[in-house]
Design a protein around this motif. Structure first.
Motif, short mmCIF file in Angstrom:
data_model
loop_
_atom_site.label_atom_id
_atom_site.label_comp_id
_atom_site.label_asym_id
_atom_site.label_seq_id
_atom_site.Cartn_x
_atom_site.Cartn_y
_atom_site.Cartn_z
N ALA A 181 0.88 -1.33 -0.41
CA ALA A 181 -0.05 -0.14 -0.16
C ALA A 181 0.68 1.18 0.19
N GLY A 182 2.34 1.11 0.31
CA GLY A 182 2.94 2.19 0.34
C GLY A 182 3.02 2.56 1.54
N GLU A 183 2.51 2.24 2.66
CA GLU A 183 2.70 3.41 4.08
C GLU A 183 3.75 3.03 4.76
N ILE A 184 4.84 1.74 4.22
CA ILE A 184 6.24 2.21 4.63
C ILE A 184 7.21 1.50 3.49
N PRO A 185 8.39 1.81 3.23
CA PRO A 185 8.96 2.18 2.32
C PRO A 185 9.47 0.44 1.97
N GLY A 186 9.32 -0.25 1.26
CA GLY A 186 9.94 -1.72 1.13
C GLY A 186 9.86 -1.64 -0.43
N LEU A 187 11.16 -2.95 -0.87
CA LEU A 187 11.71 -3.24 -2.84
C LEU A 187 10.83 -4.67 -2.54
N ALA A 214 17.58 0.98 8.06
CA ALA A 214 17.56 3.09 8.43
C ALA A 214 16.64 3.52 7.43
N ASP A 215 16.63 2.95 6.64
CA ASP A 215 15.38 4.16 5.70
C ASP A 215 14.15 3.79 6.70
N LEU A 216 13.30 2.87 6.65
CA LEU A 216 11.92 1.99 8.10
C LEU A 216 12.69 3.00 8.95
N LEU A 217 13.56 3.50 10.02
CA LEU A 217 13.16 4.19 10.83
C LEU A 217 13.20 5.19 10.41
N ALA A 218 13.75 6.01 9.91
CA ALA A 218 13.04 7.47 9.64
C ALA A 218 12.08 7.49 9.08
N LYS A 230 6.66 9.97 10.80
CA LYS A 230 5.20 9.39 10.60
C LYS A 230 5.15 10.59 12.24
N ALA A 231 5.85 9.66 13.41
CA ALA A 231 5.63 10.10 14.22
C ALA A 231 5.19 11.52 14.87
N ARG A 232 5.93 12.50 14.13
CA ARG A 232 6.06 13.40 14.64
C ARG A 232 4.91 14.06 13.74
N ALA A 233 4.68 13.67 12.79
CA ALA A 233 3.62 14.10 11.94
C ALA A 233 2.20 14.30 12.73
N GLU A 234 2.26 13.16 13.22
CA GLU A 234 0.71 12.40 14.02
C GLU A 234 0.98 13.35 15.64
N ALA A 235 1.95 13.51 16.13
CA ALA A 235 2.00 14.00 17.66
C ALA A 235 1.10 15.12 17.45
#
Length: 90
Positions: A27-33, A44-48, A53-58
């Motif tokens: 669905a494109g919610e998390i970066p993956g290949l 590193a990309d997943l954690l960033a 996303k956590a900062r935006a939701e807060a």
């Protein structure tokens, strides 16, 4: 060198199932290949991505909590009771 992890490790990180991880990636919610039949994720990309996303939701929660609210709520004063009737003198 970039550290890549599979769906199982991402599931442990997100505390969900590998199937849910793959659905989120599709669905494109998390970066993956998608590589062959499996999914690869750069840790590193997943954690960033998750941190952003956590900062935006807060920030959204803070905005909803105090949208132009008055700093203090003033209770209306009670109505003054009518005067007591005066006794009739005879």
């Amino acid at each position: 060198m970039l550290e890549t992890i599979g769906s199982e490790e991402v599931a442990e990180l997100l505390r969900c199932t590998p199937q849910q991880v793959e659905e989120l990636a599709r669905a494109g919610e998390i970066p993956g290949l998608k590589f062959g039949r499996s999914w690869l994720f750069v840790r590193a990309d997943l954690l960033a991505y998750l941190a952003e996303k956590a900062r935006a939701e807060a920030q959204d929660r803070r905005a909803k909590r105090q949208p132009n609210a008055p700093t203090s709520i003033v209770k209306p004063r009670r109505k003054v009771p009518p005067p007591l009737p005066q006794p009739v003198r005879m």
